[in-house]
Design a protein around this motif. Sequence first.
Motif, PDB file in Angstrom:
ATOM      1  N   ASN A 197     -11.437  -6.903 -13.107  1.00  0.00           N
ATOM      2  CA  ASN A 197     -11.466  -6.405 -14.166  1.00  0.00           C
ATOM      3  C   ASN A 197     -11.405  -4.616 -14.655  1.00  0.00           C
ATOM      4  O   ASN A 197     -12.332  -4.847 -15.922  1.00  0.00           O
ATOM      5  N   GLY A 198     -10.698  -4.663 -14.283  1.00  0.00           N
ATOM      6  CA  GLY A 198     -10.126  -3.105 -14.861  1.00  0.00           C
ATOM      7  C   GLY A 198      -9.404  -2.890 -15.717  1.00  0.00           C
ATOM      8  O   GLY A 198      -9.794  -3.859 -16.880  1.00  0.00           O
ATOM      9  N   LEU A 199      -8.871  -1.596 -16.656  1.00  0.00           N
ATOM     10  CA  LEU A 199      -8.854  -1.348 -17.937  1.00  0.00           C
ATOM     11  C   LEU A 199      -7.432  -2.532 -18.263  1.00  0.00           C
ATOM     12  O   LEU A 199      -6.622  -2.931 -19.112  1.00  0.00           O
ATOM     13  N   GLY A 200      -6.229  -1.895 -16.640  1.00  0.00           N
ATOM     14  CA  GLY A 200      -4.963  -3.196 -16.928  1.00  0.00           C
ATOM     15  C   GLY A 200      -3.926  -2.159 -17.710  1.00  0.00           C
ATOM     16  O   GLY A 200      -4.473  -1.139 -17.874  1.00  0.00           O
ATOM     17  N   ALA A 201      -2.912  -2.517 -17.747  1.00  0.00           N
ATOM     18  CA  ALA A 201      -1.692  -2.179 -18.782  1.00  0.00           C
ATOM     19  C   ALA A 201      -0.828  -2.572 -19.118  1.00  0.00           C
ATOM     20  O   ALA A 201      -0.098  -4.251 -17.984  1.00  0.00           O
ATOM     21  N   GLU A 202      -0.350  -2.523 -20.066  1.00  0.00           N
ATOM     22  CA  GLU A 202       0.751  -3.433 -20.764  1.00  0.00           C
ATOM     23  C   GLU A 202       2.553  -3.206 -20.081  1.00  0.00           C
ATOM     24  O   GLU A 202       2.879  -4.105 -20.076  1.00  0.00           O
ATOM     25  N   HIS A 203       2.804  -2.070 -19.129  1.00  0.00           N
ATOM     26  CA  HIS A 203       3.794  -2.098 -18.842  1.00  0.00           C
ATOM     27  C   HIS A 203       3.425  -0.933 -17.506  1.00  0.00           C
ATOM     28  O   HIS A 203       3.241   0.421 -17.514  1.00  0.00           O
ATOM     29  N   LEU A 204       3.379  -1.946 -16.781  1.00  0.00           N
ATOM     30  CA  LEU A 204       2.876  -0.993 -15.404  1.00  0.00           C
ATOM     31  C   LEU A 204       4.270  -0.675 -14.130  1.00  0.00           C
ATOM     32  O   LEU A 204       5.546  -1.126 -14.043  1.00  0.00           O
ATOM     33  N   GLN A 205       3.767   0.763 -14.082  1.00  0.00           N
ATOM     34  CA  GLN A 205       4.651   1.510 -13.417  1.00  0.00           C
ATOM     35  C   GLN A 205       4.421   1.238 -12.288  1.00  0.00           C
ATOM     36  O   GLN A 205       3.467   1.432 -11.213  1.00  0.00           O
ATOM     37  N   GLU A 206       5.488   0.730 -11.728  1.00  0.00           N
ATOM     38  CA  GLU A 206       5.593   1.179  -9.704  1.00  0.00           C
ATOM     39  C   GLU A 206       5.400   1.890  -8.907  1.00  0.00           C
ATOM     40  O   GLU A 206       6.933   3.039  -9.293  1.00  0.00           O
ATOM     41  N   GLY A 207       4.814   2.219  -8.589  1.00  0.00           N
ATOM     42  CA  GLY A 207       4.394   3.791  -7.350  1.00  0.00           C
ATOM     43  C   GLY A 207       5.325   3.622  -6.517  1.00  0.00           C
ATOM     44  O   GLY A 207       5.339   1.926  -5.932  1.00  0.00           O
ATOM     45  N   PHE A 208       4.652   4.632  -5.358  1.00  0.00           N
ATOM     46  CA  PHE A 208       5.508   4.286  -3.684  1.00  0.00           C
ATOM     47  C   PHE A 208       4.438   3.130  -3.657  1.00  0.00           C
ATOM     48  O   PHE A 208       4.890   2.709  -2.523  1.00  0.00           O
ATOM     49  N   GLY A 209       3.371   3.487  -3.572  1.00  0.00           N
ATOM     50  CA  GLY A 209       2.591   2.111  -2.900  1.00  0.00           C
ATOM     51  C   GLY A 209       3.270   0.925  -3.140  1.00  0.00           C
ATOM     52  O   GLY A 209       3.271  -0.030  -2.292  1.00  0.00           O
ATOM     53  N   LEU A 210       3.024   0.629  -4.390  1.00  0.00           N
ATOM     54  CA  LEU A 210       3.649  -0.701  -4.513  1.00  0.00           C
ATOM     55  C   LEU A 210       4.866  -1.134  -4.193  1.00  0.00           C
ATOM     56  O   LEU A 210       5.105  -2.026  -4.016  1.00  0.00           O
ATOM     57  N   ARG A 211       6.048  -0.289  -4.503  1.00  0.00           N
ATOM     58  CA  ARG A 211       7.048  -0.548  -3.822  1.00  0.00           C
ATOM     59  C   ARG A 211       6.871  -0.626  -2.578  1.00  0.00           C
ATOM     60  O   ARG A 211       8.027  -0.898  -2.124  1.00  0.00           O
ATOM     61  N   ALA A 212       5.891   0.097  -1.802  1.00  0.00           N
ATOM     62  CA  ALA A 212       5.891  -0.148  -0.446  1.00  0.00           C
ATOM     63  C   ALA A 212       6.198  -1.622   0.129  1.00  0.00           C
ATOM     64  O   ALA A 212       5.886  -1.964   0.916  1.00  0.00           O
ATOM     65  N   MET A 213       5.029  -2.516  -0.889  1.00  0.00           N
ATOM     66  CA  MET A 213       3.947  -3.262  -0.591  1.00  0.00           C
ATOM     67  C   MET A 213       5.094  -4.657  -0.564  1.00  0.00           C
ATOM     68  O   MET A 213       5.398  -5.399  -0.097  1.00  0.00           O
ATOM     69  N   LYS A 214       5.810  -4.402  -1.558  1.00  0.00           N
ATOM     70  CA  LYS A 214       6.979  -5.413  -2.169  1.00  0.00           C
ATOM     71  C   LYS A 214       8.112  -5.026  -1.063  1.00  0.00           C
ATOM     72  O   LYS A 214       8.529  -6.552  -0.694  1.00  0.00           O
ATOM     73  N   GLU A 215       8.439  -4.060  -0.381  1.00  0.00           N
ATOM     74  CA  GLU A 215       9.731  -4.065   0.756  1.00  0.00           C
ATOM     75  C   GLU A 215       9.320  -4.785   1.466  1.00  0.00           C
ATOM     76  O   GLU A 215       9.923  -5.535   2.260  1.00  0.00           O
ATOM     77  N   ARG A 216       7.855  -4.423   1.972  1.00  0.00           N
ATOM     78  CA  ARG A 216       6.829  -5.381   3.228  1.00  0.00           C
ATOM     79  C   ARG A 216       7.709  -6.736   3.266  1.00  0.00           C
ATOM     80  O   ARG A 216       7.311  -7.288   4.420  1.00  0.00           O
ATOM     81  N   ALA A 217       7.020  -7.423   1.931  1.00  0.00           N
ATOM     82  CA  ALA A 217       6.495  -8.281   1.875  1.00  0.00           C
ATOM     83  C   ALA A 217       8.406  -9.092   1.925  1.00  0.00           C
ATOM     84  O   ALA A 217       8.437 -10.278   2.234  1.00  0.00           O
ATOM     85  N   PHE A 218       9.451  -8.525   0.733  1.00  0.00           N
ATOM     86  CA  PHE A 218      10.571  -9.273   1.441  1.00  0.00           C
ATOM     87  C   PHE A 218      10.768  -8.782   3.252  1.00  0.00           C
ATOM     88  O   PHE A 218      11.930 -10.137   3.208  1.00  0.00           O
ATOM     89  N   ASN A 219      10.400  -7.768   3.673  1.00  0.00           N
ATOM     90  CA  ASN A 219      11.323  -8.180   5.376  1.00  0.00           C
ATOM     91  C   ASN A 219      10.973  -9.386   5.387  1.00  0.00           C
ATOM     92  O   ASN A 219      11.408 -10.128   6.114  1.00  0.00           O
ATOM     93  N   LEU A 220       9.922 -10.637   5.396  1.00  0.00           N
ATOM     94  CA  LEU A 220       9.189 -10.959   5.479  1.00  0.00           C
ATOM     95  C   LEU A 220       9.148 -12.632   4.954  1.00  0.00           C
ATOM     96  O   LEU A 220       8.987 -13.461   4.816  1.00  0.00           O
ATOM     97  N   GLN A 221      10.158 -12.258   3.876  1.00  0.00           N
ATOM     98  CA  GLN A 221      10.712 -13.106   2.948  1.00  0.00           C
ATOM     99  C   GLN A 221       9.422 -13.429   2.306  1.00  0.00           C
ATOM    100  O   GLN A 221       9.639 -15.075   1.742  1.00  0.00           O
ATOM    101  N   GLY A 222       8.795 -12.902   2.189  1.00  0.00           N
ATOM    102  CA  GLY A 222       7.695 -13.474   1.061  1.00  0.00           C
ATOM    103  C   GLY A 222       8.013 -12.676  -0.258  1.00  0.00           C
ATOM    104  O   GLY A 222       8.802 -11.886  -0.585  1.00  0.00           O
ATOM    105  N   GLN A 223       6.701 -12.067  -1.189  1.00  0.00           N
ATOM    106  CA  GLN A 223       6.833 -11.109  -2.400  1.00  0.00           C
ATOM    107  C   GLN A 223       6.242 -11.049  -3.014  1.00  0.00           C
ATOM    108  O   GLN A 223       4.192 -12.034  -2.432  1.00  0.00           O
ATOM    109  N   ILE A 224       5.082 -10.101  -3.536  1.00  0.00           N
ATOM    110  CA  ILE A 224       4.594  -9.727  -3.829  1.00  0.00           C
ATOM    111  C   ILE A 224       4.776  -9.656  -6.028  1.00  0.00           C
ATOM    112  O   ILE A 224       5.490  -9.434  -6.605  1.00  0.00           O
TER     113      ILE A 224
END
Length: 600
Positions: A329-356
Amino acid sequence: MFDMVKQWFWYDWILLLFRLIFSVSLILTMVEFQGGLTLPLWGAISWEIIAFSVPWFCLLLNYKYYLVTEMILSGGISLYLSFLFPEAYLTFLMPAFMIAANSAKKSHRWSGPITILVIPILISMVSRQSTPWLVIVHTGLAYALGFAFHLLVVNHRQNEIIRDQNTVLEQYVSQIERVTILEERTRLSKDLHDTIGHSYTSIIMGMETLRLELVTDVGQDKLDSLLHLARKSIDEVRGYVHQMESPQDRLPLVESLQQLINEFQANSNVNVRFRSFGEESAIPRQVQMTFYRCLQESLTNAVRHGQATEIGVSLQFEQRQTRLEVQDNGLGAEHLQEGFGLRAMKERAFNLQGQISVYSEVGEGTVITCTLPRQVELSDEVIRLLLVDDQPFIRESLRTLLEGQGDLKVVGMAEDGQQAVDICEQVQPQVVLMDLDMPNRDGISATQLIKQQWPDIRVLILTTFQEKEKAIEVLRSGADGYLLKSMEPRELAETIRLVHHGGTIIAQDMSTKLFEDLETSQNGSEAQSVESKTLDAYGLTSRELEILKMVAQGLRYKTIASKLYLSDGTVRNYASSVYLKLEVRNREEAVQKAMEIGLL
């Protein structure tokens, strides 16, 4: 409005109590001296009730509305009472205190002069006071006390913010430390297993081949003794490796996530609700670790960036996939910037045929969903394997390790690519583990030929090469995965199952390099020219830029030093030089500025 009142602190209730006591006392005084009032008693009491309630409601909306209504209504009734009773100027002392206590930002610049000078002078004029300075002094003292109370409140709020931020920072540091320790444990366990474990296996297989050459009983006894010692030693090594595994590896997924949530709640003032749906089943370690890392990053971001107070976590076990959803229930953002942590999460999921997927709106919070395909293992299913490697010890080691899995069976072994094609025609394996550098026919051409003749056979490249060009060539040849021989056997078995069921796997180190190359190629020559101009403008060397990029990935100085074969002190000197040239104070500011000027 009730929700706003629930968020009050002790000083808000104190101000309300002071205001209530003052208003009740004033009403009782007017009742006592009602004979001197020119207005009807009910009119004067109504005026005071309005002067009590209207500014208070305005304060819940905006402090500027409060200041204006307080000055008009409370100042007006003080003027009226001072006209009838000269000593009634004292009734403005409490409003003056409240005005100073509730002023914010730069409003003291205009609320102070009006409260201390304008209204007291008007009161002196209507009450015909011979000493107007006395009214100004008393009102000024009341305003000063109110301003002191305001400073106390501001200090308390800042301390609360600092404490909250410190709690979040401690939680973040704890998570980073835990992640670093787990990654180091994994690295050490892999190194131990790959070096010592494979060496012992090769030694055992080599001694087994010498058995026929030893014809004497003494020779047989010595050989049996050596084999016993080698097998005992490899069992001990495997025991050490299992002891080094992280506790999360041994826990089921639900318990592992619940433990993480409990630790997070213990170190933060955030309420996290966790729910699990469906029947839990055993999942590969890579999948479990991906969910664990995704939840870690989502919880930290929800508090650190979104300032959330409520977080909902749901884990859904479905027939074909497993889904983790984190909603705050946080502030949220209209245009969310992808930081290092989010990019790493997506890369892990992509390597396992998944998605974030990430959904965020201002005022509505953020929802992060991690979806990974579910690998359903059939108890009676056996995966037929073909091992292709020009080194006999490697083939025997892989056979010994993989056949320890109940659902994996080695149906053939080849020493080069041409022999692999011939065996595929004979035994029709389901998965081929293919080396790259081999005589007669290499792994790439063998993969192309196998894929052309038998498209249903899955080919998994298992090599020591970490070259990006080689990996791209392998994937273009039709291979279904690219792995390094340094990976843990249990991960290799899980990967074979994943590839057999239609997945495609790339070693994480290689996928990171490929993503970096893809991003670089998309930016093209324009990005290179911009980076070159930026380097010239700030005077950064190529080595300093390399270290800056590693710092942006969250690597520690010791890790950077080991990767670049430098000393820890040299890396720190390079980093200090980068901070000085970029005119920043720490790594966070350096990364932020580097992103702004286009270096990252």
